[in-house]
Write a protein that holds these residues in place. Sequence first.
Motif, PDB file in Angstrom:
ATOM      1  N   ALA A  71      19.763 -26.209  -2.179  1.00 20.20           N
ATOM      2  CA  ALA A  71      18.505 -26.447  -1.463  1.00 20.20           C
ATOM      3  C   ALA A  71      17.315 -26.045  -2.340  1.00 20.20           C
ATOM      4  O   ALA A  71      16.301 -26.750  -2.395  1.00 20.20           O
ATOM      5  N   MET A  72      17.448 -24.926  -3.057  1.00 24.86           N
ATOM      6  CA  MET A  72      16.397 -24.496  -3.971  1.00 24.86           C
ATOM      7  C   MET A  72      16.222 -25.497  -5.111  1.00 24.86           C
ATOM      8  O   MET A  72      15.102 -25.874  -5.456  1.00 24.86           O
ATOM      9  N   LYS A  73      17.335 -25.976  -5.681  1.00 25.91           N
ATOM     10  CA  LYS A  73      17.245 -26.971  -6.755  1.00 25.91           C
ATOM     11  C   LYS A  73      16.559 -28.240  -6.259  1.00 25.91           C
ATOM     12  O   LYS A  73      15.731 -28.823  -6.962  1.00 25.91           O
ATOM     13  N   TYR A  74      16.893 -28.647  -5.039  1.00 29.66           N
ATOM     14  CA  TYR A  74      16.292 -29.854  -4.466  1.00 29.66           C
ATOM     15  C   TYR A  74      14.785 -29.663  -4.268  1.00 29.66           C
ATOM     16  O   TYR A  74      14.007 -30.548  -4.596  1.00 29.66           O
ATOM     17  N   ARG A  75      14.380 -28.510  -3.761  1.00 25.74           N
ATOM     18  CA  ARG A  75      12.948 -28.250  -3.564  1.00 25.74           C
ATOM     19  C   ARG A  75      12.199 -28.285  -4.894  1.00 25.74           C
ATOM     20  O   ARG A  75      11.110 -28.838  -4.983  1.00 25.74           O
ATOM     21  N   LYS A  76      12.792 -27.702  -5.921  1.00 26.59           N
ATOM     22  CA  LYS A  76      12.103 -27.583  -7.210  1.00 26.59           C
ATOM     23  C   LYS A  76      12.204 -28.828  -8.078  1.00 26.59           C
ATOM     24  O   LYS A  76      11.349 -29.048  -8.940  1.00 26.59           O
ATOM     25  N   ALA A  77      13.240 -29.623  -7.880  1.00 26.28           N
ATOM     26  CA  ALA A  77      13.471 -30.771  -8.771  1.00 26.28           C
ATOM     27  C   ALA A  77      13.653 -32.066  -7.980  1.00 26.28           C
ATOM     28  O   ALA A  77      14.411 -32.937  -8.387  1.00 26.28           O
ATOM     29  N   LYS A  78      12.940 -32.173  -6.887  1.00 28.49           N
ATOM     30  CA  LYS A  78      13.069 -33.344  -6.013  1.00 28.49           C
ATOM     31  C   LYS A  78      12.789 -34.663  -6.757  1.00 28.49           C
ATOM     32  O   LYS A  78      13.338 -35.698  -6.417  1.00 28.49           O
ATOM     33  N   ARG A  79      11.983 -34.600  -7.778  1.00 27.15           N
ATOM     34  CA  ARG A  79      11.648 -35.822  -8.528  1.00 27.15           C
ATOM     35  C   ARG A  79      12.880 -36.444  -9.193  1.00 27.15           C
ATOM     36  O   ARG A  79      12.880 -37.608  -9.550  1.00 27.15           O
ATOM     37  N   TYR A  80      13.936 -35.659  -9.366  1.00 28.20           N
ATOM     38  CA  TYR A  80      15.173 -36.166  -9.950  1.00 28.20           C
ATOM     39  C   TYR A  80      16.166 -36.627  -8.887  1.00 28.20           C
ATOM     40  O   TYR A  80      17.287 -37.000  -9.209  1.00 28.20           O
ATOM     41  N   ALA A  81      15.730 -36.593  -7.632  1.00 27.84           N
ATOM     42  CA  ALA A  81      16.630 -36.947  -6.525  1.00 27.84           C
ATOM     43  C   ALA A  81      15.913 -37.878  -5.558  1.00 27.84           C
ATOM     44  O   ALA A  81      15.628 -37.516  -4.422  1.00 27.84           O
TER      45      ALA A  81
END
Length: 131
Positions: A71-81
Amino acid sequence: MKKTRIYSAWLLAILFTFFSQISLAAPPKQLPNREPDQEVQYLITFISNSNATFIRNGDEHTSKEAAEHLAMKYRKAKRYAKTADDFINNLASKSSWSGKAYTVILSSGAKLTANSWLTNELIRFRNTKKP
């Protein structure tokens, strides 16, 4: 002088018509697609509730810890998802630090890559949403 003004007026009229047609032809702005967010949130909840053991960079983590981390990775790197598939491939399958693949040990003892486990669950989720 009079001809120049007439030509200028015609030129302005043609340019105005041309540019107004371009703006009419431009597609309307789309509302953001909320489906990828919903699918990613579903996957994070699925992970959290799985009671699986996650191996990330050689260390074991609980399913709750793994869900929090992703969830933290998604919040910080949403541009890659941009899609849930991107989330799996770019954020939830391997360490962005070491490049090592994440593995999952299910309660049954089966050991899978996070990529295959999450991809299969996403397919199942999408199939259950169909009418």
